[in-house]
Design an enzyme around this catalytic site. Structure first.
Site, PDB file in Angstrom:
ATOM      1  N   ASP A   8     114.420   4.433  -1.563  1.00  0.00           N
ATOM      2  CA  ASP A   8     113.855   4.842  -2.599  1.00  0.00           C
ATOM      3  C   ASP A   8     112.860   4.549  -3.376  1.00  0.00           C
ATOM      4  O   ASP A   8     111.689   4.395  -2.978  1.00  0.00           O
ATOM      5  CB  ASP A   8     113.758   2.910  -3.015  1.00  0.00           C
ATOM      6  CG  ASP A   8     114.319   2.658  -4.405  1.00  0.00           C
ATOM      7  OD1 ASP A   8     114.589   3.866  -5.366  1.00  0.00           O
ATOM      8  OD2 ASP A   8     113.718   2.367  -4.476  1.00  0.00           O
ATOM      9  N   GLU A  67     118.147   7.632  -2.071  1.00  0.00           N
ATOM     10  CA  GLU A  67     118.884   7.023  -3.267  1.00  0.00           C
ATOM     11  C   GLU A  67     118.120   9.093  -4.331  1.00  0.00           C
ATOM     12  O   GLU A  67     117.554  10.148  -4.370  1.00  0.00           O
ATOM     13  CB  GLU A  67     117.924   6.629  -4.357  1.00  0.00           C
ATOM     14  CG  GLU A  67     119.121   6.487  -5.586  1.00  0.00           C
ATOM     15  CD  GLU A  67     118.153   5.141  -5.795  1.00  0.00           C
ATOM     16  OE1 GLU A  67     118.087   5.441  -7.275  1.00  0.00           O
ATOM     17  OE2 GLU A  67     117.950   4.325  -5.643  1.00  0.00           O
ATOM     18  N   ASP A 139     111.944  -2.796  -4.239  1.00  0.00           N
ATOM     19  CA  ASP A 139     111.876  -1.429  -3.860  1.00  0.00           C
ATOM     20  C   ASP A 139     112.338  -1.284  -2.504  1.00  0.00           C
ATOM     21  O   ASP A 139     113.169  -0.201  -1.762  1.00  0.00           O
ATOM     22  CB  ASP A 139     110.486  -1.013  -3.524  1.00  0.00           C
ATOM     23  CG  ASP A 139     109.952  -0.908  -5.141  1.00  0.00           C
ATOM     24  OD1 ASP A 139     110.797   0.117  -6.609  1.00  0.00           O
ATOM     25  OD2 ASP A 139     109.188  -1.240  -5.726  1.00  0.00           O
TER      26      ASP A 139
END
Length: 173
Positions: A8, A67, A139
């Site tokens: 991420d 992502e 996160d």
């Protein structure tokens, strides 16, 4: 058996999550955050690259998933996020890992069942899916969600490809 590294990305905090998949089983191997320091963007990008490179050395993943950039209201933030993604992707590419990308909606759908899930819902489901004693930080949970999404996407593609080629009694299975 495959080890998947999910990322991420962020210019200040980049989450990572590592899972091992065998059959339908997903095992938690590790997760955490790479926290960059200072205001110098090139230095932050190097910290992300070095951090992801170290995680790759430590866990020896077979696959890498990250992502995708979302459309931000602030163009400067979107550019920095894109550069952080680039640093992570280069680390994976240097290690000869295949790179897969997923949107936030795809990740949330794979983990929670809806693309509009809140961060807390993702954290809770990651805790449940990977049988963790506590919910990981946001996160890291998002990064584990990327890895879980990649695993589920691959499982779906394998299942679909198998069904398309197996024919019994005049019907496809």
């Amino acid at each position: 058996m495959a080890i998947i590294l999910g990322v991420d990305p962020g210019s200040r905090i980049t989450g990572y999550g590592v899972i091992q998949c065998q059959g339908r089983q997903q095992l938690y191997l590790g997760s955490g955050c790479i926290r960059t320091s200072g205001d110098d963007l090139p230095l932050k990008l190097k910290q992300i690259f070095d951090g992801i490179s170290e995680i790759i050395r430590q866990y020896q993943p077979d696959e890498f998933a990250i992502e995708r950039v979302f459309l931000a209201k602030n163009a400067d933030s979107a550019l920095k996020l894109g550069q952080a993604r680039g640093a992570a992707i280069v680390a994976a590419t240097v290690a000869n890992l295949p790179v897969a990308e997923y949107s936030a909606t795809q990740i949330k759908s794979a983990v929670v069942g809806t693309g509009r899930a809140k961060k807390e819902q993702v954290q809770h489901m990651i805790q449940q899916l990977l049988k963790l004693p506590a919910a990981p930080q946001a996160d890291a949970a998002d990064a584990l969600g990327v890895a879980v999404c990649h695993y589920h996407t691959n499982q779906s593609l394998v299942a679909l490809s198998g069904r398309a080629t197996t024919r019994t009694y005049g019907r496809y299975r």
